[in-house]
Motif scaffolding. Structure first.
Motif, PDB file in Angstrom:
ATOM      1  N   ASN A   1      15.415  29.641  13.421  1.00  0.00           N
ATOM      2  CA  ASN A   1      14.089  30.203  13.193  1.00  0.00           C
ATOM      3  C   ASN A   1      13.053  29.311  13.854  1.00  0.00           C
ATOM      4  N   VAL A   2      12.155  29.915  14.592  1.00  0.00           N
ATOM      5  CA  VAL A   2      11.104  29.166  15.289  1.00  0.00           C
ATOM      6  C   VAL A   2       9.752  29.683  14.809  1.00  0.00           C
ATOM      7  N   THR A   3       9.002  28.821  14.129  1.00  0.00           N
ATOM      8  CA  THR A   3       7.667  29.210  13.669  1.00  0.00           C
ATOM      9  C   THR A   3       6.638  28.837  14.733  1.00  0.00           C
ATOM     10  N   ILE A   4       5.611  29.691  14.876  1.00  0.00           N
ATOM     11  CA  ILE A   4       4.589  29.522  15.913  1.00  0.00           C
ATOM     12  C   ILE A   4       3.215  29.644  15.266  1.00  0.00           C
ATOM     13  N   GLY A   5       2.339  28.677  15.511  1.00  0.00           N
ATOM     14  CA  GLY A   5       0.991  28.749  14.955  1.00  0.00           C
ATOM     15  C   GLY A   5       0.260  27.429  15.080  1.00  0.00           C
ATOM     16  N   ARG A   6      -0.929  27.379  14.478  1.00  0.00           N
ATOM     17  CA  ARG A   6      -1.755  26.177  14.576  1.00  0.00           C
ATOM     18  C   ARG A   6      -1.385  25.103  13.563  1.00  0.00           C
ATOM     19  N   GLY A   7      -0.680  25.471  12.520  1.00  0.00           N
ATOM     20  CA  GLY A   7      -0.338  24.510  11.478  1.00  0.00           C
ATOM     21  C   GLY A   7       0.566  23.402  11.978  1.00  0.00           C
TER      22      GLY A   7
ATOM     23  N   ASN B   1       3.089  22.036  10.678  1.00  0.00           N
ATOM     24  CA  ASN B   1       4.509  22.148  10.327  1.00  0.00           C
ATOM     25  C   ASN B   1       5.276  23.120  11.212  1.00  0.00           C
ATOM     26  N   ASN B   2       4.599  23.783  12.149  1.00  0.00           N
ATOM     27  CA  ASN B   2       5.283  24.733  13.020  1.00  0.00           C
ATOM     28  C   ASN B   2       6.113  24.017  14.080  1.00  0.00           C
ATOM     29  N   ILE B   3       7.179  24.662  14.510  1.00  0.00           N
ATOM     30  CA  ILE B   3       7.976  24.121  15.614  1.00  0.00           C
ATOM     31  C   ILE B   3       7.191  24.218  16.918  1.00  0.00           C
ATOM     32  N   ILE B   4       6.518  25.369  17.139  1.00  0.00           N
ATOM     33  CA  ILE B   4       5.634  25.534  18.280  1.00  0.00           C
ATOM     34  C   ILE B   4       4.205  25.425  17.758  1.00  0.00           C
ATOM     35  N   LYS B   5       3.576  24.278  18.027  1.00  0.00           N
ATOM     36  CA  LYS B   5       2.228  24.004  17.515  1.00  0.00           C
ATOM     37  C   LYS B   5       1.210  24.384  18.584  1.00  0.00           C
ATOM     38  N   LEU B   6       0.355  25.349  18.268  1.00  0.00           N
ATOM     39  CA  LEU B   6      -0.635  25.839  19.206  1.00  0.00           C
ATOM     40  C   LEU B   6      -1.982  25.168  18.970  1.00  0.00           C
ATOM     41  N   THR B   7      -2.749  25.008  20.044  1.00  0.00           N
ATOM     42  CA  THR B   7      -4.116  24.501  19.936  1.00  0.00           C
ATOM     43  C   THR B   7      -5.127  25.641  19.961  1.00  0.00           C
ATOM     44  N   ASP B   8      -4.641  26.844  20.165  1.00  0.00           N
ATOM     45  CA  ASP B   8      -5.499  28.028  20.288  1.00  0.00           C
ATOM     46  C   ASP B   8      -6.097  28.392  18.928  1.00  0.00           C
ATOM     47  N   MET B   9      -7.430  28.332  18.808  1.00  0.00           N
ATOM     48  CA  MET B   9      -8.069  28.630  17.535  1.00  0.00           C
ATOM     49  C   MET B   9      -8.010  30.119  17.190  1.00  0.00           C
ATOM     50  N   ALA B  10      -7.597  30.964  18.134  1.00  0.00           N
ATOM     51  CA  ALA B  10      -7.423  32.383  17.834  1.00  0.00           C
ATOM     52  C   ALA B  10      -6.091  32.641  17.127  1.00  0.00           C
ATOM     53  N   ALA B  11      -5.232  31.624  17.055  1.00  0.00           N
ATOM     54  CA  ALA B  11      -3.942  31.754  16.382  1.00  0.00           C
ATOM     55  C   ALA B  11      -4.084  31.388  14.907  1.00  0.00           C
ATOM     56  N   SER B  12      -3.292  32.049  14.057  1.00  0.00           N
ATOM     57  CA  SER B  12      -3.263  31.718  12.638  1.00  0.00           C
ATOM     58  C   SER B  12      -2.410  30.468  12.428  1.00  0.00           C
ATOM     59  N   ARG B  13      -2.464  29.942  11.207  1.00  0.00           N
ATOM     60  CA  ARG B  13      -1.728  28.698  10.944  1.00  0.00           C
ATOM     61  C   ARG B  13      -0.223  28.889  11.136  1.00  0.00           C
ATOM     62  N   THR B  14       0.349  29.945  10.593  1.00  0.00           N
ATOM     63  CA  THR B  14       1.712  30.344  10.954  1.00  0.00           C
ATOM     64  C   THR B  14       1.597  31.781  11.426  1.00  0.00           C
ATOM     65  N   HIS B  15       1.465  31.945  12.722  1.00  0.00           N
ATOM     66  CA  HIS B  15       1.095  33.237  13.307  1.00  0.00           C
ATOM     67  C   HIS B  15       2.299  34.167  13.448  1.00  0.00           C
ATOM     68  N   ALA B  16       3.435  33.590  13.885  1.00  0.00           N
ATOM     69  CA  ALA B  16       4.626  34.410  14.146  1.00  0.00           C
ATOM     70  C   ALA B  16       5.879  33.580  13.910  1.00  0.00           C
ATOM     71  N   VAL B  17       6.985  34.294  13.752  1.00  0.00           N
ATOM     72  CA  VAL B  17       8.288  33.647  13.565  1.00  0.00           C
ATOM     73  C   VAL B  17       9.295  34.335  14.483  1.00  0.00           C
ATOM     74  N   MET B  18      10.087  33.512  15.212  1.00  0.00           N
ATOM     75  CA  MET B  18      11.191  34.026  16.027  1.00  0.00           C
ATOM     76  C   MET B  18      12.498  33.695  15.310  1.00  0.00           C
ATOM     77  N   ARG B  19      13.330  34.718  15.076  1.00  0.00           N
ATOM     78  CA  ARG B  19      14.622  34.514  14.408  1.00  0.00           C
ATOM     79  C   ARG B  19      15.741  34.938  15.348  1.00  0.00           C
ATOM     80  N   ARG B  20      16.714  34.031  15.512  1.00  0.00           N
ATOM     81  CA  ARG B  20      17.804  34.307  16.442  1.00  0.00           C
ATOM     82  C   ARG B  20      18.663  35.453  15.928  1.00  0.00           C
ATOM     83  N   SER B  21      19.068  36.337  16.856  1.00  0.00           N
ATOM     84  CA  SER B  21      19.932  37.469  16.525  1.00  0.00           C
ATOM     85  C   SER B  21      20.885  37.700  17.690  1.00  0.00           C
ATOM     86  N   GLY B  22      22.045  37.021  17.660  1.00  0.00           N
ATOM     87  CA  GLY B  22      22.993  37.130  18.763  1.00  0.00           C
ATOM     88  C   GLY B  22      22.425  36.525  20.031  1.00  0.00           C
TER      89      GLY B  22
END
Length: 510
Positions: free
Chosen positions: A149-155, A157-178
């Motif tokens: 699982n890869v979390t994306i956002g400004r927070g 604690n995310n794996i992908i930490k964004l500097t974009d202020m238009a992003a939420s703290r935990t904006h999206a999550v990528m979950r592996r599926s095959g």
């Protein structure tokens, strides 16, 4: 000095467009587009303008064409062997010259690859057409191969930490599926798009697919996620309204409205009763769609309303500053209103406030009471209050209504300073000649939009768009407010020349 030509009459300059190019090396390259340019692979013959190292790209694979009459870019595939995919759809043969010209919008994804895009060719090339990327932005490459699982956002604690202020703290999550991933929008305010289309809840993501979150572009290359760290971007606004109707199409309110403004423009909207000023404002705000498009920074507001609605806002009246508050506490109160606490932490709000105080030049006043400030300093605080949010376009419906002349001028000076901070400000005003620079005596407005109600169809039409002095010459008046006398009907004290000026402007536009 203002141009002597009508803005609508002059060919538009090429947009500040660019291509983000990523190939097998996983090294993102941003290439500026400057008018017509050819695209192809590097070889020993005559080179193209845009070169890539890939054997599956043709020597002269395609062309980027700039249409000066519309101010937009198109792409043509030159009947290449492998073709070009645009947002997942392969260009088709049109004639011996190549494919049809495909109009490009901000974020469109061009890809040279094998037919099954879910199994990308190792030499595949991705190009993303952009109107908002800066050439000095930093790009990161993060290996996500070991994560389920890869979390994306400004927070933090995310794996992908964004500097974009238009992003939420935990904006999206990528979950592996095959061999693929499933991308989930984590209830964000501004949404998530995958390969140019906004996702509804979740969507399947394959290798070489492209996510966009706010102003951040994220490209999946194998087990690597490539993404930028955007700064706050400026904008351009294009209003293209073919027709706006009500009563199930029986009544037309606006017809043939077409103009564009840039960051830094302070735009006056003039029009008589029934000419469609309020309807135009609502259309730009996205309050009721029209037959047309509102394009902000290359993106269609109507097609991307969820992610863009916070970028265009109505400012009905300015807040009255509380004299017993400090400058910083005033801005904290505004930040609590404009920046949703579920998306912005207290620390992020304070960081934003510091950025704005430094930008406006009031950081040294942060602990001063409002009552201790001079008139000019109070105006700067009012500007800062508006800039705390992330709007690119401010629309003000008679912000000077009910004020005396001095107060009207002060309000307009505040609005002009907001525009000077790389924003677009549009104002409806019935006292436009009070908005002047007290030092130079020149108007604070940079552009004028004049709507007039045609007697032929009862709809509001564009009777003028251009600079202030040019507007006065167009209508043969010495004051902006006298324009209304020219176009208003006789029963409203005017000369009833709306149709003449509509036709005059149409002829100038060609």
């Amino acid at each position: 000095m203002e141009s002597e030509k009508t803005v609508g009459f002059s060919p538009a300059p090429p947009l500040a467009a660019s291509l983000l190019i990523i190939d097998k090396r996983c090294q993102p390259t941003v290439v500026p587009l400057r008018g017509n340019m050819t695209f192809g692979r590097r070889h020993s013959g005559p080179p193209c303008d845009i070169l890539v190292d890939s054997p599956i790209v043709g020597r002269r694979h395609g062309e980027f064409i700039f249409d000066a009459s519309q101010g937009v870019y198109y792409y043509i595939d030159n009947n290449s062997l492998n073709g070009t995919f645009i947002n997942g759809v392969k260009t088709e043969y049109f004639n011996e010259r190549g494919s049809k010209a495909i109009r490009l919008s901000d974020g469109d994804i061009l890809r040279v690859d094998r037919t099954d895009l879910n199994r990308p060719h190792p030499e595949a090339v991705i190009m993303i057409f952009c109107l908002s990327l800066r050439f000095d932005e930093r790009w990161r490459l993060t290996d996500i191969g070991r994560y389920a699982n890869v979390t994306i956002g400004r927070g933090s604690n995310n794996i992908i930490k964004l500097t974009d202020m238009a992003a939420s703290r935990t904006h999206a999550v990528m979950r592996r599926s095959g061999i693929s991933w499933v991308v989930f929008d984590n209830g964000s305010s501004n949404g998530v798009s995958l390969n140019g289309r906004e996702i509804n809840g979740n969507a399947v993501m394959f290798d070489h697919d492209v996510l966009k979150i706010g102003n951040t572009v994220l490209v999946l290359f194998g087990n690597t996620l490539i993404y930028n760290n955007p700064r706050e971007s400026t904008g351009s606004l294009s209003v293209q309204i073919n027709k706006k109707t009500v009563d199930f199409g029986r009544k037309t309110l606006l017809s043939n409205i077409n103009f564009s403004v840039e960051s830094g423009d302070f735009v006056l909207i003039l029009g008589g009763s029934g000419a469609g000023k309020t309807t135009l404002v609502k259309a730009i705000l996205g309050d009721g769609k029209t037959d047309g498009r509102i394009i902000l920074n290359g993106q269609d507001l109507y097609a991307n309303f969820k992610s863009m609605k916070s970028q265009i806002g109505l400012v009905p009246q300015f807040l009255t500053l509380r004299v017993s508050d400090t400058v910083k506490n005033t801005l904290i109160d505004i930040a609590d209103i404009k920046l949703d606490r579920k998306n912005y932490s207290k620390q992020e709000k304070l960081q934003r406030i510091d950025e704005i105080m430094n930008k406006v030049g009031i950081k040294n006043l942060e602990n001063h009471l409002i009552s201790q400030l001079s008139g000019g300093q109070k105006k700067k605080v009012s500007v800062a209050c508006q800039l705390v949010g992330f709007q690119k376009v401010f629309i003000c419906d008679e912000p000077d209504s009910g004020l005396d002349a001095a107060s009207r001028t002060q309000q307009m000076e505040i609005l002009r300073e907001i525009a000077d901070n790389d924003k677009i400000v549009m104002v409806i005003s019935h006292e436009p000649d009070d908005a002047v620079d007290e030092t130079t005596g020149r108007s604070l407005f940079t552009k004028v939009v004049v709507l007039a109600k045609s007697s032929r169809d009862g709809a509001g039409h564009l009777a003028f768009y251009g600079g202030v002095e040019e507007a006065k010459r167009h209508f043969g008046v010495s004051r902006l407010q006298d324009i209304m006398k020219e176009i208003n009907p006789p029963y409203e004290g005017g000369k009833g020349l709306a149709d003449e000026y509509i036709d005059k402007f149409d002829s100038q536009r060609g």
